[in-house]
Design a protein around this motif. Structure first.
Motif, PDB file in Angstrom:
ATOM      1  N   VAL A 141      58.263  25.295  64.164  1.00 34.01           N
ATOM      2  CA  VAL A 141      58.676  26.638  64.587  1.00 34.01           C
ATOM      3  C   VAL A 141      59.688  26.582  65.730  1.00 34.01           C
ATOM      4  O   VAL A 141      60.628  27.396  65.772  1.00 34.01           O
ATOM      5  CB  VAL A 141      57.432  27.467  64.994  1.00 34.01           C
ATOM      6  CG1 VAL A 141      57.850  28.785  65.623  1.00 34.01           C
ATOM      7  CG2 VAL A 141      56.554  27.711  63.786  1.00 34.01           C
ATOM      8  N   LEU A 142      59.515  25.649  66.669  1.00 29.82           N
ATOM      9  CA  LEU A 142      60.344  25.632  67.869  1.00 29.82           C
ATOM     10  C   LEU A 142      61.844  25.577  67.579  1.00 29.82           C
ATOM     11  O   LEU A 142      62.621  26.312  68.206  1.00 29.82           O
ATOM     12  CB  LEU A 142      59.929  24.464  68.767  1.00 29.82           C
ATOM     13  CG  LEU A 142      60.517  24.457  70.180  1.00 29.82           C
ATOM     14  CD1 LEU A 142      60.123  25.730  70.915  1.00 29.82           C
ATOM     15  CD2 LEU A 142      60.035  23.231  70.955  1.00 29.82           C
ATOM     16  N   PRO A 143      62.316  24.728  66.630  1.00 30.05           N
ATOM     17  CA  PRO A 143      63.764  24.742  66.349  1.00 30.05           C
ATOM     18  C   PRO A 143      64.276  26.099  65.891  1.00 30.05           C
ATOM     19  O   PRO A 143      65.353  26.540  66.307  1.00 30.05           O
ATOM     20  CB  PRO A 143      63.917  23.690  65.246  1.00 30.05           C
ATOM     21  CG  PRO A 143      62.761  22.778  65.440  1.00 30.05           C
ATOM     22  CD  PRO A 143      61.644  23.647  65.898  1.00 30.05           C
ATOM     23  N   PHE A 144      63.500  26.791  65.051  1.00 31.13           N
ATOM     24  CA  PHE A 144      63.933  28.110  64.595  1.00 31.13           C
ATOM     25  C   PHE A 144      63.947  29.109  65.746  1.00 31.13           C
ATOM     26  O   PHE A 144      64.837  29.962  65.829  1.00 31.13           O
ATOM     27  CB  PHE A 144      62.999  28.611  63.479  1.00 31.13           C
ATOM     28  CG  PHE A 144      63.111  27.848  62.201  1.00 31.13           C
ATOM     29  CD1 PHE A 144      64.132  28.118  61.304  1.00 31.13           C
ATOM     30  CD2 PHE A 144      62.216  26.845  61.895  1.00 31.13           C
ATOM     31  CE1 PHE A 144      64.245  27.413  60.121  1.00 31.13           C
ATOM     32  CE2 PHE A 144      62.317  26.132  60.713  1.00 31.13           C
ATOM     33  CZ  PHE A 144      63.346  26.417  59.822  1.00 31.13           C
ATOM     34  N   VAL A 145      62.976  29.010  66.640  1.00 33.40           N
ATOM     35  CA  VAL A 145      62.952  29.911  67.799  1.00 33.40           C
ATOM     36  C   VAL A 145      64.179  29.678  68.680  1.00 33.40           C
ATOM     37  O   VAL A 145      64.829  30.634  69.140  1.00 33.40           O
ATOM     38  CB  VAL A 145      61.652  29.699  68.608  1.00 33.40           C
ATOM     39  CG1 VAL A 145      61.706  30.480  69.915  1.00 33.40           C
ATOM     40  CG2 VAL A 145      60.444  30.127  67.784  1.00 33.40           C
TER      41      VAL A 145
ATOM     42  N   THR B  33      36.933  19.104  66.506  1.00 34.08           N
ATOM     43  CA  THR B  33      37.591  20.408  66.395  1.00 34.08           C
ATOM     44  C   THR B  33      38.789  20.504  67.328  1.00 34.08           C
ATOM     45  O   THR B  33      39.855  21.009  66.951  1.00 34.08           O
ATOM     46  CB  THR B  33      36.580  21.522  66.707  1.00 34.08           C
ATOM     47  OG1 THR B  33      35.455  21.406  65.833  1.00 34.08           O
ATOM     48  CG2 THR B  33      37.227  22.886  66.526  1.00 34.08           C
ATOM     49  N   ILE B  34      38.635  20.017  68.559  1.00 29.19           N
ATOM     50  CA  ILE B  34      39.736  20.069  69.534  1.00 29.19           C
ATOM     51  C   ILE B  34      40.909  19.216  69.066  1.00 29.19           C
ATOM     52  O   ILE B  34      42.075  19.635  69.130  1.00 29.19           O
ATOM     53  CB  ILE B  34      39.239  19.613  70.921  1.00 29.19           C
ATOM     54  CG1 ILE B  34      38.232  20.619  71.479  1.00 29.19           C
ATOM     55  CG2 ILE B  34      40.411  19.446  71.877  1.00 29.19           C
ATOM     56  CD1 ILE B  34      37.570  20.169  72.760  1.00 29.19           C
ATOM     57  N   VAL B  35      40.609  18.014  68.567  1.00 32.74           N
ATOM     58  CA  VAL B  35      41.679  17.138  68.078  1.00 32.74           C
ATOM     59  C   VAL B  35      42.397  17.777  66.904  1.00 32.74           C
ATOM     60  O   VAL B  35      43.637  17.764  66.825  1.00 32.74           O
ATOM     61  CB  VAL B  35      41.098  15.765  67.689  1.00 32.74           C
ATOM     62  CG1 VAL B  35      42.138  14.935  66.952  1.00 32.74           C
ATOM     63  CG2 VAL B  35      40.619  15.019  68.925  1.00 32.74           C
ATOM     64  N   ALA B  36      41.646  18.372  65.973  1.00 31.69           N
ATOM     65  CA  ALA B  36      42.260  19.027  64.817  1.00 31.69           C
ATOM     66  C   ALA B  36      43.147  20.190  65.247  1.00 31.69           C
ATOM     67  O   ALA B  36      44.256  20.377  64.721  1.00 31.69           O
ATOM     68  CB  ALA B  36      41.183  19.504  63.843  1.00 31.69           C
ATOM     69  N   LEU B  37      42.658  20.983  66.227  1.00 34.55           N
ATOM     70  CA  LEU B  37      43.457  22.105  66.721  1.00 34.55           C
ATOM     71  C   LEU B  37      44.740  21.628  67.403  1.00 34.55           C
ATOM     72  O   LEU B  37      45.823  22.193  67.183  1.00 34.55           O
ATOM     73  CB  LEU B  37      42.631  22.939  67.696  1.00 34.55           C
ATOM     74  CG  LEU B  37      41.627  23.922  67.087  1.00 34.55           C
ATOM     75  CD1 LEU B  37      40.772  24.553  68.172  1.00 34.55           C
ATOM     76  CD2 LEU B  37      42.369  25.016  66.300  1.00 34.55           C
ATOM     77  N   LEU B  38      44.638  20.585  68.213  1.00 35.03           N
ATOM     78  CA  LEU B  38      45.816  20.082  68.924  1.00 35.03           C
ATOM     79  C   LEU B  38      46.861  19.533  67.955  1.00 35.03           C
ATOM     80  O   LEU B  38      48.064  19.821  68.094  1.00 35.03           O
ATOM     81  CB  LEU B  38      45.393  18.998  69.927  1.00 35.03           C
ATOM     82  CG  LEU B  38      44.620  19.481  71.159  1.00 35.03           C
ATOM     83  CD1 LEU B  38      44.192  18.295  72.020  1.00 35.03           C
ATOM     84  CD2 LEU B  38      45.466  20.454  71.982  1.00 35.03           C
ATOM     85  N   LEU B  39      46.434  18.757  66.990  1.00 37.24           N
ATOM     86  CA  LEU B  39      47.384  18.199  66.032  1.00 37.24           C
ATOM     87  C   LEU B  39      48.025  19.293  65.178  1.00 37.24           C
ATOM     88  O   LEU B  39      49.228  19.262  64.913  1.00 37.24           O
ATOM     89  CB  LEU B  39      46.686  17.170  65.143  1.00 37.24           C
ATOM     90  CG  LEU B  39      46.310  15.843  65.814  1.00 37.24           C
ATOM     91  CD1 LEU B  39      45.580  14.943  64.829  1.00 37.24           C
ATOM     92  CD2 LEU B  39      47.554  15.146  66.348  1.00 37.24           C
ATOM     93  N   THR B  40      47.232  20.264  64.753  1.00 39.68           N
ATOM     94  CA  THR B  40      47.790  21.367  63.953  1.00 39.68           C
ATOM     95  C   THR B  40      48.772  22.184  64.774  1.00 39.68           C
ATOM     96  O   THR B  40      49.836  22.575  64.277  1.00 39.68           O
ATOM     97  CB  THR B  40      46.653  22.264  63.437  1.00 39.68           C
ATOM     98  OG1 THR B  40      45.697  21.473  62.730  1.00 39.68           O
ATOM     99  CG2 THR B  40      47.199  23.331  62.496  1.00 39.68           C
ATOM    100  N   ALA B  41      48.430  22.449  66.043  1.00 39.39           N
ATOM    101  CA  ALA B  41      49.341  23.192  66.913  1.00 39.39           C
ATOM    102  C   ALA B  41      50.624  22.408  67.154  1.00 39.39           C
ATOM    103  O   ALA B  41      51.723  22.989  67.198  1.00 39.39           O
ATOM    104  CB  ALA B  41      48.652  23.502  68.241  1.00 39.39           C
ATOM    105  N   ALA B  42      50.521  21.086  67.299  1.00 38.29           N
ATOM    106  CA  ALA B  42      51.717  20.262  67.496  1.00 38.29           C
ATOM    107  C   ALA B  42      52.635  20.336  66.275  1.00 38.29           C
ATOM    108  O   ALA B  42      53.858  20.444  66.414  1.00 38.29           O
ATOM    109  CB  ALA B  42      51.316  18.813  67.777  1.00 38.29           C
ATOM    110  N   VAL B  43      52.052  20.297  65.077  1.00 40.95           N
ATOM    111  CA  VAL B  43      52.857  20.416  63.858  1.00 40.95           C
ATOM    112  C   VAL B  43      53.528  21.788  63.790  1.00 40.95           C
ATOM    113  O   VAL B  43      54.705  21.910  63.443  1.00 40.95           O
ATOM    114  CB  VAL B  43      51.971  20.181  62.617  1.00 40.95           C
ATOM    115  CG1 VAL B  43      52.728  20.516  61.337  1.00 40.95           C
ATOM    116  CG2 VAL B  43      51.491  18.734  62.574  1.00 40.95           C
TER     117      VAL B  43
END
Length: 355
Positions: free
Chosen positions: A86-90, A71-81
């Motif tokens: 999102v970061l460039p648009f921000v 679960t932690i790995v899935a959350l980290l990878l999804t958050a990284a994506v």
């Protein structure tokens, strides 16, 4: 004479039942796809990203890892994506917000006095007189009296704003569902991969499993070719912008990287930067940015990118190019990844045919 057991269907009836079952399954699958048709792009995007990041997932999550770790790995990878998208648009929106005051001041002056004709127009090799005449008629006068600005009446602006808002809202919803789907795929982990391989081999045999494997490699290679090469182009051209004195070089480098992920779109950004330098009188800087930009793009588009994509699938350069451009024309952005995968299938079939 062979006696048939009681209740056993006759051969003719058995064939009819098999055909009816196949038709029923097909109808149910088509109906299910029709129900979720609006979310298919989100699922496909999630599948493309998952394929690209699958080797990293296998490194972070062992075959027999705990549920909590998965679960932690899935959350980290999804958050990284999510951050990667999102970061460039921000950053762009933040930078635009900082420039809002200057833009409003400039627009008020232009509305009251018009926009002066750039000196660059008078030095054009052809068409200078026609462009200058149109500029004087439409933009050099106060904008509230300009025929062009009067043509942009309020209803048109409101309609455009509504359409843009609807498209943006739809994109945000799809992005949210894509992240949820991606998290579920990552959470399933290696088990999903094993089940997909078994299902493919059972349905299409070893040849079908081989084609699916090579299509997966094509998608992974395409992601590497588009994203990694795009980031490299943006970094190199961002340095060139800073050396040439272009304002907001970091932001322009980021925009160049995003544009470079699409084939032959990076010149839009660095040609605009060169034009700004030329208008400011920095002719040497403008020419240098143009030459350096085209050299970087030519090497990246015609050497590095086809090498990254083709080496993973043994596709010739021409098929890689046709797959990317034809896929984008047919399927939009998703076609950038679908096209090379389809070209891989074509190449595999051709090799089997001539073997």
């Amino acid at each position: 004479m062979i006696q048939r057991k009681s209740g056993e269907p006759e051969p003719g009836n058995k064939k009819i039942q098999q055909a009816a079952s196949t038709a029923l399954y097909a109808v149910l699958v088509i109906l299910a796809l029709w129900v979720v048709r609006d979310f298919i792009p989100a699922v496909v995007w999630a599948a493309v990203i998952a394929i690209a990041l699958w080797p990293l997932l296998l490194r972070l999550e062992p075959q027999r890892g705990s549920r909590a770790r998965a679960t932690i790995v899935a959350l980290l990878l999804t958050a990284a994506v999510a951050l990667f998208v999102v970061l460039p648009f921000v950053l762009v929106i933040t930078q635009a917000a900082h420039e809002t005051h200057d833009f409003v001041t400039w627009f008020k002056q232009a509305e009251a006095n018009g926009i002066p004709l750039p000196d660059l127009i008078n030095h054009l090799p052809f068409g200078a007189q026609q462009i200058a005449s149109w500029w004087q008629e439409n933009l050099a006068r106060p904008l509230h009296d300009s025929p062009v600005m009067n043509g942009l009446h309020g209803e048109t602006a409101v309609a455009f704003g509504r359409h843009f808002g609807a498209v943006a809202a739809h994109g945000l919803i799809l992005f949210g569902f894509m992240l949820v789907t991606l998290f579920v795929i990552f959470l399933a982990g290696p088990r999903m991969s094993e089940n997909l391989v078994k299902a493919t081999r059972r349905a299409f045999g070893d040849d079908g499993a081989l084609i699916a494997s090579q299509m997966t490699a094509a998608v992974r290679g395409t992601v590497a070719g588009l994203v990694v090469v795009g980031i490299g182009e943006g970094a190199l051209l961002g340095i060139a912008y800073a050396i040439a004195g272009v304002p907001h070089a970091t932001l322009l480098g980021l925009l160049t990287a995003i544009a470079a992920m699409l084939p032959f779109c990076a010149p839009i950004i660095f040609c605009g930067a060169a034009l700004w330098l030329f208008v400011q009188g920095a002719t040497v800087g403008a020419v240098s940015v143009l030459i350096f930009g085209f050299v970087v793009v030519l090497i990246a588009e015609h050497l590095v990118r086809p090498l990254l994509i083709g080496s993973s699938t043994r596709l010739p350069f021409l098929l890689v190019l046709f797959g990317i451009l034809g896929g984008a024309q047919t399927f939009g952005l998703l076609g950038l990844f679908i096209g090379p995968a389809l070209m891989t299938v074509l190449m595999v079939l051709w090799r089997d045919w001539v073997r």
